[in-house]
Design an enzyme around this catalytic site. Structure first.
Site, PDB file in Angstrom:
ATOM      1  N   ASP A 267      89.419  17.854 -42.966  1.00 41.82           N
ATOM      2  CA  ASP A 267      89.184  17.593 -44.396  1.00 41.82           C
ATOM      3  C   ASP A 267      89.573  18.803 -45.245  1.00 41.82           C
ATOM      4  OD1 ASP A 267      88.333  15.131 -43.767  1.00 41.82           O
ATOM      5  OD2 ASP A 267      86.192  15.551 -43.962  1.00 41.82           O
TER       6      ASP A 267
ATOM      7  N   LYS B 167      98.047  -8.599 -24.738  1.00 43.93           N
ATOM      8  CA  LYS B 167      98.610  -9.252 -25.919  1.00 43.93           C
ATOM      9  C   LYS B 167      97.666  -8.980 -27.084  1.00 43.93           C
ATOM     10  CE  LYS B 167     100.372 -13.748 -27.445  1.00 43.93           C
ATOM     11  NZ  LYS B 167      99.820 -13.628 -28.763  1.00 43.93           N
TER      12      LYS B 167
ATOM     13  N   SER C  47     109.464 -14.428 -30.901  1.00 42.87           N
ATOM     14  CA  SER C  47     108.263 -14.248 -30.083  1.00 42.87           C
ATOM     15  C   SER C  47     108.496 -15.006 -28.785  1.00 42.87           C
ATOM     16  CB  SER C  47     107.019 -14.711 -30.816  1.00 42.87           C
ATOM     17  OG  SER C  47     107.228 -15.961 -31.349  1.00 42.87           O
TER      18      SER C  47
ATOM     19  N   CYS D  23      96.412 -43.050 -54.696  1.00 40.35           N
ATOM     20  CA  CYS D  23      95.162 -42.419 -54.249  1.00 40.35           C
ATOM     21  C   CYS D  23      95.215 -40.917 -54.560  1.00 40.35           C
ATOM     22  CB  CYS D  23      94.957 -42.647 -52.763  1.00 40.35           C
ATOM     23  SG  CYS D  23      93.536 -41.770 -52.111  1.00 40.35           S
TER      24      CYS D  23
ATOM     25  N   CYS E  32      88.887 -46.432 -48.138  1.00 40.65           N
ATOM     26  CA  CYS E  32      89.257 -45.037 -48.383  1.00 40.65           C
ATOM     27  C   CYS E  32      88.082 -44.294 -49.040  1.00 40.65           C
ATOM     28  CB  CYS E  32      90.484 -44.984 -49.288  1.00 40.65           C
ATOM     29  SG  CYS E  32      90.865 -43.309 -49.826  1.00 40.65           S
TER      30      CYS E  32
ATOM     31  N   TYR F  83     105.090  -1.648 -29.185  1.00 45.50           N
ATOM     32  CA  TYR F  83     105.406  -2.228 -27.879  1.00 45.50           C
ATOM     33  C   TYR F  83     106.873  -2.623 -27.678  1.00 45.50           C
ATOM     34  CZ  TYR F  83     104.075  -6.453 -30.597  1.00 45.50           C
ATOM     35  OH  TYR F  83     103.943  -7.427 -31.555  1.00 45.50           O
TER      36      TYR F  83
ATOM     37  N   LYS G  72      98.263 -16.839 -22.417  1.00 51.72           N
ATOM     38  CA  LYS G  72      97.101 -16.806 -23.321  1.00 51.72           C
ATOM     39  C   LYS G  72      95.824 -17.092 -22.529  1.00 51.72           C
ATOM     40  CE  LYS G  72      97.725 -18.150 -27.542  1.00 51.72           C
ATOM     41  NZ  LYS G  72      97.914 -17.829 -28.933  1.00 51.72           N
TER      42      LYS G  72
ATOM     43  N   ASP H   8      95.882  -9.024 -30.563  1.00 51.63           N
ATOM     44  CA  ASP H   8      95.646 -10.159 -31.448  1.00 51.63           C
ATOM     45  C   ASP H   8      95.674  -9.702 -32.907  1.00 51.63           C
ATOM     46  OD1 ASP H   8      95.137 -12.666 -32.274  1.00 51.63           O
ATOM     47  OD2 ASP H   8      93.041 -12.703 -31.679  1.00 51.63           O
TER      48      ASP H   8
ATOM     49  N   GLU I 193     102.177  -4.337 -33.036  1.00 49.46           N
ATOM     50  CA  GLU I 193     101.167  -5.212 -33.628  1.00 49.46           C
ATOM     51  C   GLU I 193     100.322  -4.446 -34.632  1.00 49.46           C
ATOM     52  OE1 GLU I 193     101.658  -8.151 -32.519  1.00 49.46           O
ATOM     53  OE2 GLU I 193      99.843  -9.355 -32.711  1.00 49.46           O
TER      54      GLU I 193
ATOM     55  N   LYS J 290     106.969  -8.969 -19.449  1.00 47.95           N
ATOM     56  CA  LYS J 290     108.382  -8.763 -19.792  1.00 47.95           C
ATOM     57  C   LYS J 290     109.124  -8.302 -18.547  1.00 47.95           C
ATOM     58  CE  LYS J 290     106.863  -7.063 -24.273  1.00 47.95           C
ATOM     59  NZ  LYS J 290     106.508  -5.865 -25.014  1.00 47.95           N
TER      60      LYS J 290
ATOM     61  N   ASP K  96      86.357  17.372 -37.709  1.00 49.60           N
ATOM     62  CA  ASP K  96      86.598  16.569 -38.909  1.00 49.60           C
ATOM     63  C   ASP K  96      86.573  17.457 -40.157  1.00 49.60           C
ATOM     64  OD1 ASP K  96      86.697  14.477 -37.251  1.00 49.60           O
ATOM     65  OD2 ASP K  96      84.869  13.467 -37.981  1.00 49.60           O
TER      66      ASP K  96
ATOM     67  N   GLU L  13     101.479  -6.259 -20.362  1.00 49.19           N
ATOM     68  CA  GLU L  13     100.879  -5.569 -21.502  1.00 49.19           C
ATOM     69  C   GLU L  13      99.817  -6.465 -22.130  1.00 49.19           C
ATOM     70  OE1 GLU L  13     104.103  -4.474 -24.186  1.00 49.19           O
ATOM     71  OE2 GLU L  13     105.457  -4.362 -22.478  1.00 49.19           O
TER      72      GLU L  13
ATOM     73  N   CYS M  70      89.559 -43.477 -52.878  1.00 52.02           N
ATOM     74  CA  CYS M  70      89.899 -44.501 -53.881  1.00 52.02           C
ATOM     75  C   CYS M  70      89.324 -45.869 -53.544  1.00 52.02           C
ATOM     76  CB  CYS M  70      91.408 -44.583 -54.049  1.00 52.02           C
ATOM     77  SG  CYS M  70      92.211 -45.295 -52.610  1.00 52.02           S
TER      78      CYS M  70
ATOM     79  N   CYS N 111      95.205 -45.031 -45.759  1.00 51.62           N
ATOM     80  CA  CYS N 111      94.976 -45.561 -47.103  1.00 51.62           C
ATOM     81  C   CYS N 111      96.376 -45.799 -47.656  1.00 51.62           C
ATOM     82  CB  CYS N 111      94.234 -44.527 -47.954  1.00 51.62           C
ATOM     83  SG  CYS N 111      94.345 -44.896 -49.708  1.00 51.62           S
TER      84      CYS N 111
ATOM     85  N   GLU O 181      87.398  20.654 -40.406  1.00 50.58           N
ATOM     86  CA  GLU O 181      88.652  21.411 -40.536  1.00 50.58           C
ATOM     87  C   GLU O 181      89.766  20.513 -41.082  1.00 50.58           C
ATOM     88  OE1 GLU O 181      88.765  24.768 -37.018  1.00 50.58           O
ATOM     89  OE2 GLU O 181      88.450  22.684 -36.431  1.00 50.58           O
TER      90      GLU O 181
HETATM   91  S1  IVH Z   1     106.733  -8.175 -27.387  1.00 53.98           S
HETATM   92  C1  IVH Z   1     110.515 -10.918 -28.192  1.00 53.98           C
HETATM   93  N1  IVH Z   1     104.453  -7.152 -26.688  1.00 53.98           N
HETATM   94  O1  IVH Z   1     102.515 -11.690 -29.295  1.00 53.98           O
HETATM   95  C2  IVH Z   1     109.055 -10.730 -28.333  1.00 53.98           C
HETATM   96  N2  IVH Z   1     104.409  -8.889 -28.290  1.00 53.98           N
HETATM   97  O2  IVH Z   1     105.027 -13.906 -28.348  1.00 53.98           O
HETATM   98  C3  IVH Z   1     108.700  -9.327 -28.651  1.00 53.98           C
HETATM   99  N3  IVH Z   1     102.181  -9.410 -29.164  1.00 53.98           N
HETATM  100  O3  IVH Z   1     104.745 -12.414 -31.724  1.00 53.98           O
HETATM  101  C4  IVH Z   1     107.232  -9.126 -28.740  1.00 53.98           C
HETATM  102  N4  IVH Z   1     101.093  -7.904 -28.013  1.00 53.98           N
HETATM  103  O4  IVH Z   1     103.176 -10.510 -32.251  1.00 53.98           O
HETATM  104  C5  IVH Z   1     105.058  -8.073 -27.448  1.00 53.98           C
HETATM  105  N5  IVH Z   1     102.520  -6.081 -26.018  1.00 53.98           N
HETATM  106  C6  IVH Z   1     103.119  -6.989 -26.768  1.00 53.98           C
HETATM  107  C7  IVH Z   1     102.395  -7.814 -27.653  1.00 53.98           C
HETATM  108  C8  IVH Z   1     103.093  -8.771 -28.393  1.00 53.98           C
HETATM  109  C9  IVH Z   1     100.989  -8.858 -28.912  1.00 53.98           C
HETATM  110  C10 IVH Z   1     102.394 -10.544 -30.078  1.00 53.98           C
HETATM  111  C11 IVH Z   1     103.616 -10.445 -30.930  1.00 53.98           C
HETATM  112  C12 IVH Z   1     104.481 -11.653 -30.594  1.00 53.98           C
HETATM  113  C13 IVH Z   1     103.628 -12.453 -29.644  1.00 53.98           C
HETATM  114  C14 IVH Z   1     104.374 -12.698 -28.329  1.00 53.98           C
END
Ligand code: IVH
Length: 661
Positions: free
Chosen positions: A35, A111, A80, A422, A401, A218, A307, A113, A166, A283, A31, A109, A404, A417, A33
């Site tokens: 900096d 997902k 999405s 209101c 209500c 991704y 999910k 968040d 993401e 995918k 770190d 993959e 009101c 109501c 080096e």
């Molecule tokens: S591919 C055509 N890969 O989850 C969709 N999405 O519906 C292309 N997300 O809105 C997205 N990890 O924001 C893809 N490995 C991943 C992901 C990912 C999170 C999110 C993304 C998307 C939703 C998927």
């Protein structure tokens, strides 16, 4: 060595060190080096700004403060996937895929968040970052993405490319950000996703720089342009270009068992990952297969988002509080001791309506289990009857209500109501009007609207657009400064240019949600066309049923509503659909109605977009109003219907020559 060469050398050292740290997970310098190089570079660039490069790591500290984010139109719509929640739905997805593709391979993959972002590179240099927005138009967040250290400012190849991934906040960065906020007496972020979303939408990128966001790549929207044949190759290529990918966790699978094992394994590992994930993205790996599968009107058919089940948490019900919505609907809400649910702290959940409370037999003092419904609003799932205390009092619906005091009226499962005056309804409709999916007028929290309402500055929607008259007065209000009022008025002014669908949604017509507002705007193009539409015509539009159609007709029958629209018109609020720049010069296409069916060589979504940009309406079902049906392979019932109604049928070649015209 001359100054310029030294600057170049330092940039190369630092970028190499970042690559090793972020991508290879294998740092080769300390770190200290790092900096030292960084500080030397910074002082040279200060003295010799003419040698400063676009991809210099010193650009990551943030730049000027913006007034607002510019809008950007995505070259490829940012779609999405549909969400699924259990193994049966995975099996169904796989069966559907197998109808078109034999022996598919999938990439699996985590997902992530966070929120999806698009990055554009020209000649290997990062030139733009954008949010997803509504998928068609997003916001330009270039300054902010430049501060994210896991986003390369320069790629390993000098190519033009768009990369999707993401933007997220790690668990550690989230904890740190909240410690900082507590110190400054600011309210804490509810969870890492909210923290990431809030940080990426900072007009001051120096604040974003402090938040330590990350990026996981991704997806490449046009992989074939880079000679890629599979999603796995896209992921490999992204890594090679210098992006962080989830290469340790991404996998390939060829059957349901492998998919289910992966999900089980990942839900175990999930707790120990340094970031939040909320599921698994599947995918179809082969890009040719993806093409064959294509898109529905909304989402790709070649992928799906599984999910993880929502977490359920126990707490104690302290109070049932009734709120009044903008339609006058009364909602009972459970108020309970704060608990963490799926990473956010919650203390309130919906109890939907009185029937729900009676069915569940909820009582104050009960132990209840809470879960996040869909994405955001928590709901009460269950009452733990075995833990109920003696002497608890059964739920009783209120008769008047809470705002009101008018007598409530029951319609189906809900109480309303009906008092048009209101205050709660007015306030809720004003809050709705400025909300993100409606007119998106930034700077108005619920509290400000309530205060402005009580101080008589805002009573009706159109009052937003005359608020400027009270500018001097507003500036003197406690909690407001010159700058914040200027900004507020500026966002109000900007909202006048919004495309029609935002206004339509913002008006709060019953049953007209965000999606319906978009469909109506694309179909009718102007408010006047929509006002003149009759029930039958509305009903013939795909996705518009009789309840929605009736509600629209009723809304425009009411003089009060027409007067409101006229006032808004006079105040210069845009009443046209501007989502796309329409080129109306091709009179074979402009104003005509198309239906697309069967498998074509390009995704139907693309053809739809093209036709709409030439002024056509593209609908989902063949009616006598349809002018052309474009057919691909395996066109089914829509083709039959077109023949039956004598509607012109064209193939892809004919379509191509038509758009050349
Ligand atoms: S591919 C055509 N890969 O989850 C969709 N999405 O519906 C292309 N997300 O809105 C997205 N990890 O924001 C893809 N490995 C991943 C992901 C990912 C999170 C999110 C993304 C998307 C939703 C998927």
């Amino acid at each position: 060595m001359n100054i310029k060469d030294r600057i170049n050398e330092l940039i190369d050292y630092i970028n190499k060190a970042s690559y090793e740290y972020y991508i290879l997970d294998n740092p080769t310098i300390t770190d200290q080096e790092y900096d030292d190089y960084y500080n030397e570079l910074l002082s040279l660039e200060e003295k010799y700004p003419e040698f400063k490069r676009e991809d210099s790591p010193t650009n990551r500290v943030g730049g000027d403060v913006l007034d607002k984010f510019e809008k950007v139109t995505h070259e490829h719509p940012m779609l999405s996937f549909d969400d699924i929640f259990n193994n049966e739905e995975i099996i169904l997805f796989d069966e559907r895929v197998r109808k078109t593709v034999s022996n598919p391979y999938y990439t699996l993959e985590p997902k992530m968040d966070g929120l999806s972002g698009s990055l554009i590179y020209e000649n290997g240099i990062l030139v733009r970052g954008a949010t997803r927005g509504d998928g068609v138009t997003g916001e330009d967040i270039t300054n902010n993405v430049k501060t994210i250290k896991s986003i390369p400012l320069k790629l390993t190849e000098n190519i033009n490319i768009e990369v999707r991934g993401e933007i997220y906040m790690s668990k550690i960065a989230f904890e740190k950000a909240n410690i900082e906020r507590r110190k400054n007496n600011e309210s804490e972020f509810a969870n890492p996703r909210n923290a990431a979303a809030g940080s990426v939408r900072q007009l001051d990128s120096k604040i974003t720089a402090k938040r330590n966001l990350d990026f996981m790549a991704y997806f490449i929207p046009n992989p074939e342009d880079y000679g890629l044949k599979t999603q796995s190759e896209s992921l490999e290529y992204l890594k090679k270009l210098g992006f962080v990918t989830n290469y340790k966790l991404n996998k390939r699978a060829k059957n349901i068992n492998e998919i289910i094992n992966y999900i089980e394994d990942l839900s175990e590992k999930r707790k120990n990952l340094p970031y939040n994930i909320d599921g698994v993205v599947l995918k179809v790996d082969n890009l040719e297969d993806e093409k064959k599968l294509g898109f529905t009107s909304r989402v790709p058919r070649w992928g799906i988002a599984y999910k993880f089940p929502a977490e359920e948490v126990l707490t104690t019900l302290k109070e049932i509080k009734f709120t009044v919505g903008r339609t006058g609907k009364i909602t009972p809400n459970a108020i309970f001791s704060p608990v963490h649910v799926d990473g956010s702290l919650v203390s309130k959940a919906t109890l939907h309506n009185s029937d729900y409370c009676i069915d569940k037999d909820v009582r104050i003092g009960d132990t209840i289990s809470i879960r996040k419904a869909g994405d955001v609003i928590p709901e009460v799932v269950e009452v733990k009857l075995e833990r109920r205390k003696k002497n608890s009092i059964p739920f009783k619906m209120i008769n008047n209500c809470p705002i009101c005091n008018s007598k409530l009226v029951k319609k189906d499962a809900n109480y309303f109501c009906l008092n048009d005056n209101c205050a709660a309804k007015y306030i809720e409709s004003l809050i709705h009007f400025v909300s993100r999916d409606a007119m998106y007028i930034e700077g108005f929290g619920d509290r400000i609207i309530e205060d402005f309402y009580n101080m008589n500055y805002l009573k009706n929607i159109d009052d937003f657009y005359t608020l400027y008259k009270y500018k001097d007065e507003l500036k003197t209000l406690e909690g407001f400064g010159e700058k914040s009022i200027e900004n507020l008025l500026k966002s109000i002014e900007n909202s006048k240019k919004n495309s029609l669908e935002r206004l339509l949604f913002g008006l709060g017509i019953r049953h007209v949600g965000k999606k319906t507002a978009k469909i109506l705007s694309m179909y009718y193009k102007t408010m006047d066309n929509l006002i003149n539409a009759d029930f039958e015509e509305l009903k013939s539009i795909t996705d518009i049923g009789s309840i929605i159609a009736q509600s629209i007709v009723d809304y425009f029958k009411n003089d009060k509503n027409i007067n409101l629209i006229n006032r808004l018109k006079e105040l210069d609020v845009n009443m046209r659909y501007t989502g796309l720049d329409i080129d109306s010069s091709n009179n074979k296409i402009n104003g005509k109605t198309f239906v697309i069916t069967g498998t074509l060589s390009v995704p139907r979504e693309k053809i739809k977009e093209k036709l709409e940009s030439l002024g056509a309406n593209v609908t989902g079902s063949v009616t006598k109003k349809t002018d052309y049906v474009i057919i691909g392979e395996k066109a089914g019932s829509k083709l039959d219907k077109a023949k039956q109604l004598n509607i012109k049928i064209i193939n892809e070649d004919e379509y191509n020559s038509m758009i050349q015209n």
